[in-house]
Design a protein around this motif. Structure first.
Motif, mmCIF file in Angstrom:
data_model
loop_
_atom_site.group_PDB
_atom_site.id
_atom_site.type_symbol
_atom_site.label_atom_id
_atom_site.label_comp_id
_atom_site.label_asym_id
_atom_site.label_seq_id
_atom_site.Cartn_x
_atom_site.Cartn_y
_atom_site.Cartn_z
ATOM 1 N N LEU A 91 0.834 -1.203 0.000
ATOM 2 C CA LEU A 91 0.000 0.000 0.000
ATOM 3 C C LEU A 91 0.869 1.254 0.000
ATOM 4 O O LEU A 91 0.578 2.224 -0.706
ATOM 5 N N GLU A 92 1.928 1.224 0.777
ATOM 6 C CA GLU A 92 2.831 2.374 0.830
ATOM 7 C C GLU A 92 3.446 2.644 -0.549
ATOM 8 O O GLU A 92 3.526 3.799 -0.997
ATOM 9 N N GLU A 93 3.857 1.597 -1.247
ATOM 10 C CA GLU A 93 4.444 1.758 -2.580
ATOM 11 C C GLU A 93 3.407 2.316 -3.571
ATOM 12 O O GLU A 93 3.720 3.166 -4.408
ATOM 13 N N THR A 94 2.175 1.846 -3.458
ATOM 14 C CA THR A 94 1.121 2.335 -4.354
ATOM 15 C C THR A 94 0.813 3.804 -4.096
ATOM 16 O O THR A 94 0.569 4.574 -5.037
ATOM 17 N N LEU A 95 0.838 4.209 -2.828
ATOM 18 C CA LEU A 95 0.589 5.615 -2.518
ATOM 19 C C LEU A 95 1.693 6.513 -3.044
ATOM 20 O O LEU A 95 1.446 7.674 -3.415
ATOM 21 N N GLU A 96 2.917 6.003 -3.080
ATOM 22 C CA GLU A 96 4.014 6.779 -3.676
ATOM 23 C C GLU A 96 3.726 7.042 -5.157
ATOM 24 O O GLU A 96 3.953 8.147 -5.669
ATOM 25 N N LYS A 97 3.209 6.020 -5.852
ATOM 26 C CA LYS A 97 2.830 6.197 -7.251
ATOM 27 C C LYS A 97 1.695 7.217 -7.371
ATOM 28 O O LYS A 97 1.675 8.056 -8.279
ATOM 29 N N ALA A 98 0.728 7.152 -6.439
ATOM 30 C CA ALA A 98 -0.405 8.079 -6.479
ATOM 31 C C ALA A 98 0.062 9.511 -6.251
ATOM 32 O O ALA A 98 -0.453 10.450 -6.874
ATOM 33 N N MET A 99 1.029 9.695 -5.378
ATOM 34 C CA MET A 99 1.554 11.037 -5.146
ATOM 35 C C MET A 99 2.282 11.552 -6.380
ATOM 36 O O MET A 99 2.152 12.735 -6.752
ATOM 37 N N ALA A 100 3.020 10.663 -7.022
ATOM 38 C CA ALA A 100 3.735 11.069 -8.242
ATOM 39 C C ALA A 100 2.756 11.469 -9.342
ATOM 40 O O ALA A 100 3.057 12.341 -10.178
ATOM 41 N N ALA A 101 1.582 10.855 -9.335
ATOM 42 C CA ALA A 101 0.556 11.167 -10.334
ATOM 43 C C ALA A 101 -0.362 12.303 -9.872
ATOM 44 O O ALA A 101 -1.357 12.600 -10.545
ATOM 45 N N HIS A 102 -0.039 12.930 -8.724
ATOM 46 C CA HIS A 102 -0.799 14.056 -8.160
ATOM 47 C C HIS A 102 -2.241 13.670 -7.801
ATOM 48 O O HIS A 102 -3.129 14.524 -7.799
ATOM 49 N N LEU A 103 -2.430 12.408 -7.489
ATOM 50 C CA LEU A 103 -3.734 11.961 -7.006
ATOM 51 C C LEU A 103 -3.834 12.094 -5.496
ATOM 52 O O LEU A 103 -4.935 12.209 -4.956
#
Length: 788
Positions: free
Chosen positions: A617-629
């Motif tokens: 989940l932590e890794e997925t949230l990093e992707k979401a932050m990079a995508a400005h979600l």
């Protein structure tokens, strides 16, 4: 048809919750026996059964119940269900004639009579009706109520001393006194003559009063041993009115009904008659204070029900007594003008707000101890104490602890001294609530996934009747998806027994779905087989800030791609909701240091142990932050942090009640992909039609269900016009219709939304629903007035 469902619902036995193995099945299930209505063994005489059923125009099993109680004819049945109040015979009530004689003589001599009540609703209403009645009959009367913090329950040396100073010569107790042996002796020393009127069980040693009126004292032939405290006072006043040639005290039956309902006396026989007569009088109350109270509480006096009294009115009255000011409630009923009554209610509402805050604070502390202290975790009964807890709310706290833990609970407010004394209140468990079912499953290492904020008090039968959803619908579905089989008592007394644990059964119509979500209008569900799941070995909870609902929707899609059905919940929460919770719920705070306009709370569950799920989940949230979600996020490090996040979400409805404004609530559903557009359109429509709207938006974005609520500037909850206004709701529901959504996603129809159902539901669907209703319940005896 004069026989109604409510008339006999209190006659039925109750059952409990338990696990039953499902043979030859790979899945586990939970069989819950609900508080139920079961046709008893039929009397042998079939002709008699059918004759009575025909006379009452009711089902056979109701006739069976009546016959088992010795009721064999229509008029006897009518008298049982719809009794009329009748004056009591003084000869049937031990010592009533003597009490009347003594009081009439006291009146003739001009002696002052004091009415000494108690601080609960039964005591307050009893004091009001007896004091008002005595004044009307020409008595020189005064009143006094105890203060739970200064003198304590019932009569005390302090209260008796005050009455002596005020010139009283007689004291009549109301709803108290049967155990006041020392206090009555002290009254005698002061030269006061005491008449005890009470209804509590009599101890072995009785006080040396001039007269004791109590149907539960030894030797009293009065048949109604369940008469309330105000009921005993009413019977005394009634006898006095006859003796003195005054008018009958029927005008006080509304106060009597209020006190009797609040004291939970049996609703049978004389009590039922008195309450029915009192509720009818409340439709047009002559008591100014009661009239204002019903109006301010938002109660429709014309269509009044006992439930409205219990849940909207009595908590207000009790609040003053809990906080040490019961005289405010009494002065309300003694008010001579509406302005005076409003002033009393203003003070009562201040006390109620105080009571709520103390309740929240004390409950939060007690719950934390009950859940986190190893001493209590495995205890079968909880005993909690603290010198910081307020004795006026410990009963409420004990009830909440009981609801939260599913265990009998005793809560004690310790005195602020070194002796360790205190005052306590206990609550025990009864019936089958959702929490009990969840606990039963958990003890077997399984999960019943119907999770909601009210799981400590919500009843499984109610969850079935409304097809409840809760917080885990995204993964596990609504109640409809969790039910494998049902047992239902039908309107004609037959029992549909379909308690199967089968996943597949394609043998005709799946009848159980008729009754789930039907709100009790087609039959009474008495038992259910619920689907259980393996309890997740690991969970991961995250609180995230998102730019807007569009970003939240894209984040949901990303998480679904990564985790699939392991997402248990995905909640969208506006910052306005968080502000309300932090303001009104002690011990809460925003999990993020910087406030944002929108948040998402998500929880994942997995069968694998360890930290793998949290890491993913932590890794997925990093992707979401990079995508400005996602603009900011925090992951729960442990169960306590996870509970703190969920507490914010679950406390929103309670926090909203802390505001004085009128909150217009809307439990709606639209397609998941339409959520952001609906939020925008709803906001625009409200701003167009109303000035100063404040939207409180939160809900289950993952399943399309939103609680889209709003305050409107200038509209207060205390204003009847604001409460009755339907304009805000119409604006929102019209938009829901444009989106082909539902105006009631979770909360059902009941009586409140019957008109909306006709307005927004497809006419063909309405006709089909009516056809089913007529087929199963042609006489309309099942929960009449609801849904259709």
């Amino acid at each position: 048809m004069w026989l109604c469902w409510d008339c006999f619902s209190n006659m039925m036995p109750r059952r409990t919750v338990g696990m039953r193995p499902q043979e030859e099945s790979e899945m586990e299930s939970l069989v819950v026996d609900l508080p139920r209505i079961v046709p008893p063994t039929a009397p042998a005489d079939e002709t008699t059964r059918r004759k009575l059923a025909k006379e009452i125009n009711g089902p056979l099993f109701v006739a069976d119940l009546l016959l088992l109680r010795g009721i064999r004819g229509k008029e006897e049945a009518r008298a049982f269900f719809l009794p009329e109040p009748a004056p009591s015979s003084p000869q049937s009530f031990l010592n009533l004639e003597r009490a009347v004689t003594l009081l009439c003589e006291a009146r003739a001599r001009g002696e002052r009579v004091a009415v000494h009540g108690d601080y609960d609703v039964d005591g307050v209403t009893g004091t009001a009706l007896l004091y008002l009645g005595l004044k009307e009959l020409g008595f020189d009367a005064l009143w006094i109520l105890p203060n739970r913090f200064d003198g304590g329950y019932g009569m005390s040396r302090r209260s008796l001393g005050l009455l002596k100073e005020r010139g009283a010569q007689w004291v009549i107790s109301v709803d108290t006194g049967i155990a006041a042996v020392e206090e009555v002796d002290h009254a005698r020393e002061l030269g006061l003559k005491v008449i005890v009127t009470d209804h509590h069980q009599a101890p072995s040693v009785l006080p040396r009063a001039e007269v004791i009126l109590n149907p539960n004292q030894p030797g009293c032939p009065y048949p109604n041993k369940g008469l309330s405290g105000c009921g005993v006072a009413y019977r005394l006043l009634e006898a006095l009115a006859v003796a003195l040639g005054g008018s009958e005290p029927e005008r006080y039956l509304d106060l009597l009904a209020m006190g009797s309902l609040a004291d939970s006396v049996p609703v049978t026989g004389e009590n039922r008659a008195l309450m029915r007569a009192g509720l009818r009088r409340m439709a047009n109350p002559t008591n100014v204070g009661l009239k204002v109270l019903l109006k301010r509480a938002g109660v429709d006096s014309v269509a009044l029900t006992s439930s409205e009294i219990l849940f909207k009115v009595t908590p207000l009255l009790n609040a003053a007594g809990r906080m040490g000011s019961p005289e405010i409630s009494l002065r309300l009923f003694l008010s001579q003008s509406e302005s005076e009554a409003h002033q009393c209610l203003d003070r009562i509402e201040v006390e109620n707000t105080r009571r709520r805050k103390l309740d929240q604070t004390n409950t939060a502390e007690a719950v934390q101890r009950a859940e986190n202290d190893p001493e209590f975790r495995d205890a079968s009964c909880l005993v909690l104490d603290s010198p910081d807890w307020h004795e006026g709310v410990i009963g409420i706290v004990a009830g909440r602890i009981k609801e939260k833990t599913g265990k009998p609970s005793l809560v004690i407010a310790l005195d602020a001294d070194e002796h360790g004394n205190g005052k306590g209140s206990g609550r025990s468990i009864a019936g089958v609530d959702l929490g009990a079912a969840i606990i039963a499953a958990r003890e077997h290492g399984l999960l019943l996934p119907l999770s909601m904020g009210s799981e400590g008090s919500a009843q499984v039968g109610g969850n079935l009747s409304t097809n409840a959803g809760g917080l885990a619908v995204l993964r596990y579905g609504t109640m409809r998806e969790l039910v494998l089989g049902l047992e239902v008592v039908l309107p004609d007394g037959q029992v549909l027994s379909a308690l199967k644990g089968l996943r597949k059964d394609n043998t005709g119509y799946d009848l159980k779905h008729l009754f789930i979500g039907a709100e009790g209008t087609l039959g009474v569900i008495t038992a259910v087989v619920l689907k259980l799941f393996p309890k997740p070995s690991s969970t991961a909870t995250a609180w995230m800030a998102v730019p807007d609902p569009d970003a939240a929707l894209k984040l949901f899609s990303l998480l679904r791609q990564q985790f699939g059905d392991r997402i248990s919940a995905f909640e969208l929460i506006s910052h306005a909701c968080v502000e309300l919770v932090v303001k009104h719920i002690p011990g809460t705070r925003n999990p993020l240091a910087t406030p944002r306009e929108w948040y998402v709370l998500t929880e994942l569950g997995d069968a694998s142990a360890g930290d793998a799920l949290r890491t993913a989940l932590e890794e997925t949230l990093e992707k979401a932050m990079a995508a400005h979600l996602v603009t900011d996020a925090v992951l729960a490090e442990n169960q306590s942090q996870s509970k703190a996040m969920w507490r914010i979400r679950e406390s929103i409805p309670e926090a909203a009640r802390g505001e004085s404004g009128m909150l217009y609530r809307h439990d709606i559903a639209v397609a998941v992909g339409e959520i952001p557009a609906f939020i925008r359109d709803g906001k625009a429509a409200l701003e167009k039609h109303f000035k100063g709207t404040h939207i409180i938006c939160f809900g289950h974005l993952g399943d399309g269900n939103l609680h889209y609520n709003t305050y409107v500037e200038g509209r207060l909850r205390s204003d009847a016009a604001a409460r009755e206004a339907n304009d805000v709701t119409t604006v929102i529901y019209d938009i829901v219709k444009q989106y082909k959504g539902s105006f009631s996603a979770e909360h059902g129809i009941g009586m409140a939304k019957v008109e909306e159902l006709v307005r927004y539901k497809d006419p063909v669907e309405i006709d089909l629903m009516r056809t089913v209703k007529r087929a199963l319940d042609p006489d309309g005896i099942m929960n009449p007035g609801k849904v259709l």
